[in-house]
Design a protein around this motif. Structure first.
Motif, mmCIF file in Angstrom:
data_model
loop_
_atom_site.group_PDB
_atom_site.id
_atom_site.type_symbol
_atom_site.label_atom_id
_atom_site.label_comp_id
_atom_site.label_asym_id
_atom_site.label_seq_id
_atom_site.Cartn_x
_atom_site.Cartn_y
_atom_site.Cartn_z
ATOM 1 N N LEU A 274 41.280 47.918 33.552
ATOM 2 C CA LEU A 274 40.056 47.330 34.112
ATOM 3 C C LEU A 274 39.879 47.738 35.579
ATOM 4 O O LEU A 274 38.763 48.036 36.018
ATOM 5 C CB LEU A 274 40.114 45.804 33.998
ATOM 6 C CG LEU A 274 40.071 45.252 32.566
ATOM 7 C CD1 LEU A 274 40.422 43.759 32.553
ATOM 8 C CD2 LEU A 274 38.682 45.473 31.953
ATOM 9 N N ALA A 275 40.982 47.756 36.316
ATOM 10 C CA ALA A 275 40.916 48.149 37.723
ATOM 11 C C ALA A 275 40.561 49.630 37.867
ATOM 12 O O ALA A 275 39.832 50.020 38.788
ATOM 13 C CB ALA A 275 42.234 47.844 38.417
ATOM 14 N N THR B 150 38.682 51.289 35.837
ATOM 15 C CA THR B 150 37.241 51.369 35.581
ATOM 16 C C THR B 150 36.455 51.006 36.838
ATOM 17 O O THR B 150 35.496 51.697 37.212
ATOM 18 C CB THR B 150 36.847 50.438 34.430
ATOM 19 O OG1 THR B 150 37.525 50.857 33.238
ATOM 20 C CG2 THR B 150 35.342 50.475 34.180
ATOM 21 N N ARG B 151 36.848 49.928 37.488
ATOM 22 C CA ARG B 151 36.172 49.531 38.725
ATOM 23 C C ARG B 151 36.321 50.610 39.801
ATOM 24 O O ARG B 151 35.367 50.914 40.517
ATOM 25 C CB ARG B 151 36.744 48.203 39.229
ATOM 26 C CG ARG B 151 36.195 47.756 40.593
ATOM 27 C CD ARG B 151 34.698 47.444 40.533
ATOM 28 N NE ARG B 151 34.422 46.343 39.652
ATOM 29 C CZ ARG B 151 34.490 45.045 40.014
ATOM 30 N NH1 ARG B 151 34.834 44.723 41.251
ATOM 31 N NH2 ARG B 151 34.213 44.102 39.148
ATOM 32 N N GLU C 157 33.925 53.382 39.175
ATOM 33 C CA GLU C 157 32.561 52.994 39.545
ATOM 34 C C GLU C 157 32.372 53.070 41.056
ATOM 35 O O GLU C 157 31.360 53.586 41.549
ATOM 36 C CB GLU C 157 32.270 51.576 39.048
ATOM 37 C CG GLU C 157 32.239 51.451 37.528
ATOM 38 C CD GLU C 157 32.244 50.003 37.063
ATOM 39 O OE1 GLU C 157 32.046 49.772 35.850
ATOM 40 O OE2 GLU C 157 32.458 49.094 37.902
ATOM 41 N N VAL C 158 33.339 52.542 41.778
ATOM 42 C CA VAL C 158 33.261 52.509 43.244
ATOM 43 C C VAL C 158 33.241 53.920 43.821
ATOM 44 O O VAL C 158 32.435 54.232 44.712
ATOM 45 C CB VAL C 158 34.455 51.706 43.814
ATOM 46 C CG1 VAL C 158 34.648 51.980 45.294
ATOM 47 C CG2 VAL C 158 34.255 50.219 43.570
ATOM 48 N N GLN D 234 41.604 36.039 44.318
ATOM 49 C CA GLN D 234 40.665 36.942 44.978
ATOM 50 C C GLN D 234 40.330 36.446 46.387
ATOM 51 O O GLN D 234 40.272 37.234 47.340
ATOM 52 C CB GLN D 234 39.380 37.052 44.140
ATOM 53 C CG GLN D 234 39.578 37.787 42.824
ATOM 54 C CD GLN D 234 38.391 37.633 41.890
ATOM 55 O OE1 GLN D 234 37.712 36.610 41.900
ATOM 56 N NE2 GLN D 234 38.142 38.648 41.076
ATOM 57 N N SER E 262 36.222 45.737 46.755
ATOM 58 C CA SER E 262 35.737 45.577 45.387
ATOM 59 C C SER E 262 36.846 45.872 44.374
ATOM 60 O O SER E 262 37.007 45.155 43.375
ATOM 61 C CB SER E 262 34.541 46.506 45.142
ATOM 62 O OG SER E 262 34.104 46.438 43.803
ATOM 63 N N VAL E 263 37.629 46.917 44.642
ATOM 64 C CA VAL E 263 38.753 47.249 43.757
ATOM 65 C C VAL E 263 39.812 46.157 43.816
ATOM 66 O O VAL E 263 40.379 45.743 42.790
ATOM 67 C CB VAL E 263 39.354 48.612 44.133
ATOM 68 C CG1 VAL E 263 40.586 48.915 43.268
ATOM 69 C CG2 VAL E 263 38.329 49.718 43.981
ATOM 70 N N ASP F 14 39.357 43.031 44.461
ATOM 71 C CA ASP F 14 38.840 41.882 43.708
ATOM 72 C C ASP F 14 39.212 42.000 42.233
ATOM 73 O O ASP F 14 39.617 41.026 41.592
ATOM 74 C CB ASP F 14 37.312 41.802 43.838
ATOM 75 C CG ASP F 14 36.864 41.012 45.058
ATOM 76 O OD1 ASP F 14 37.672 40.254 45.623
ATOM 77 O OD2 ASP F 14 35.686 41.150 45.452
ATOM 78 N N GLU F 15 39.036 43.197 41.698
ATOM 79 C CA GLU F 15 39.350 43.431 40.285
ATOM 80 C C GLU F 15 40.844 43.281 40.037
ATOM 81 O O GLU F 15 41.266 42.666 39.051
ATOM 82 C CB GLU F 15 38.888 44.824 39.875
ATOM 83 C CG GLU F 15 38.986 45.098 38.379
ATOM 84 C CD GLU F 15 37.999 44.275 37.567
ATOM 85 O OE1 GLU F 15 38.393 43.807 36.472
ATOM 86 O OE2 GLU F 15 36.861 44.073 38.015
ATOM 87 N N ASN G 18 42.623 39.893 37.732
ATOM 88 C CA ASN G 18 43.208 40.117 36.413
ATOM 89 C C ASN G 18 44.645 39.605 36.354
ATOM 90 O O ASN G 18 45.277 39.349 37.371
ATOM 91 C CB ASN G 18 43.170 41.613 36.075
ATOM 92 C CG ASN G 18 41.757 42.115 35.857
ATOM 93 O OD1 ASN G 18 40.941 41.435 35.237
ATOM 94 N ND2 ASN G 18 41.456 43.289 36.385
#
Length: 272
Positions: free
Chosen positions: A13-14, A16-17, A20-21, A64, A81-82, A84-85, A89
């Motif tokens: 999941l991280a 993926t983030r 995106e970033v 977070q 942002s990363v 946060d992910e 989790n």
């Protein structure tokens, strides 16, 4: 890097983030990678903080919030942002969280090289550094010394390679040295070589030759190995005159030994 199921899911999941970033306009992948690795160093130093961020019994928002309060003014918005992910989790252990975060930092730095068109050069420079370290046991020992201060080891790396390698290579090499945890530094660098090759969907062949190979010979060898392994192969070649003649090729855990020295060793084993 070996992760348990929860950590593998969290890392996926991280990642993926992170993708995106790094795909957003204006994001500097190198800066994100450097900041993520700095957070790894912070969590390695602060055991209580590492445990709090990885505490699965606490609400994700609380974890977070803890990182945000500490780092909001110290890292960029893309990095936050990363983080946060990562903090939101569930990880199998605090150590696996920092290992995952390190993987994200490395990935961001390699993405930086990829976007700059330097990935080939970064891969080759990492290989060259690994061979230098592997060929000098005293240097390997100094870099791997766990009781040495981190700043002293960082200074040593920079004195050896500053202004001689890509900045991404220097950051990655420093990370291997500072977080080697008793393992071989050269092996850690070889791991990065493999990661760089994987980004180009290639496998790495470590070739040791008794003499220099011409460009034509290297091309021919790469083509033969590609047919054997049914995938593109990145060659990294070093010369070792003690082999007497021929080549030794290592791809993953498989070794193809066509050297005179290798054949002599095999004969000695048979006679023993």
């Amino acid at each position: 890097m070996t992760l348990h199921a929860a950590s593998r899911e969290a890392l996926g999941l991280a990642e993926t983030r992170l993708g995106e970033v790094l795909g957003e306009a204006g994001t500097d992948p190198s800066a994100v990678g450097e900041e993520l690795l700095a957070v790894v160093a912070l969590l390695d130093r602060e055991l209580g903080l590492r445990r709090a961020v990885a505490d699965g019994s606490a609400a994700p928002e609380a974890r977070q919030g803890l990182l945000r309060r500490l780092l909001e003014s110290k890292v960029s918005a893309p990095t936050l942002s990363v983080l946060d992910e990562v903090a939101g989790n569930r990880w199998s252990s605090p150590r696996e969280l920092t290992d995952g975060l390190e993987s994200l930092g490395r990935s961001a730095l390699l993405t930086s090289a990829e976007k700059a068109g330097n990935l080939d050069s970064v891969e080759d420079q990492l290989f060259r550094i690994a061979r230098i370290v592997a060929g000098q046991p005293e240097l390997e020992q100094a870099l791997a010394e766990q009781t040495a201060p981190a700043e002293a080891k960082r200074t040593l790396v920079r004195s050896l390679f500053a202004d001689k390698v890509d900045p991404v290579v220097q950051l990655l090499a420093e990370q291997v040295v500072l977080r080697n945890r008793g393992r071989s530094v050269s092996a850690g660098l070889d791991e990065l070589v493999a990661l760089a090759a994987q980004r180009r969907e290639r496998s790495v062949a470590y070739v040791t030759s008794a003499s220099e190979l011409t460009e034509a010979q290297q091309t021919q060898l790469a083509e033969k190995l590609q047919r054997i392994y049914s995938r593109p192969i990145a060659l990294h070649v070093e010369v070792d005159a003690s082999l007497i003649g021929g080549l030794k090729v290592k791809v993953g855990d498989e070794v193809i030994d066509g050297t005179a020295a290798g054949r002599l060793d095999a004969l000695r084993r048979q006679l023993a």
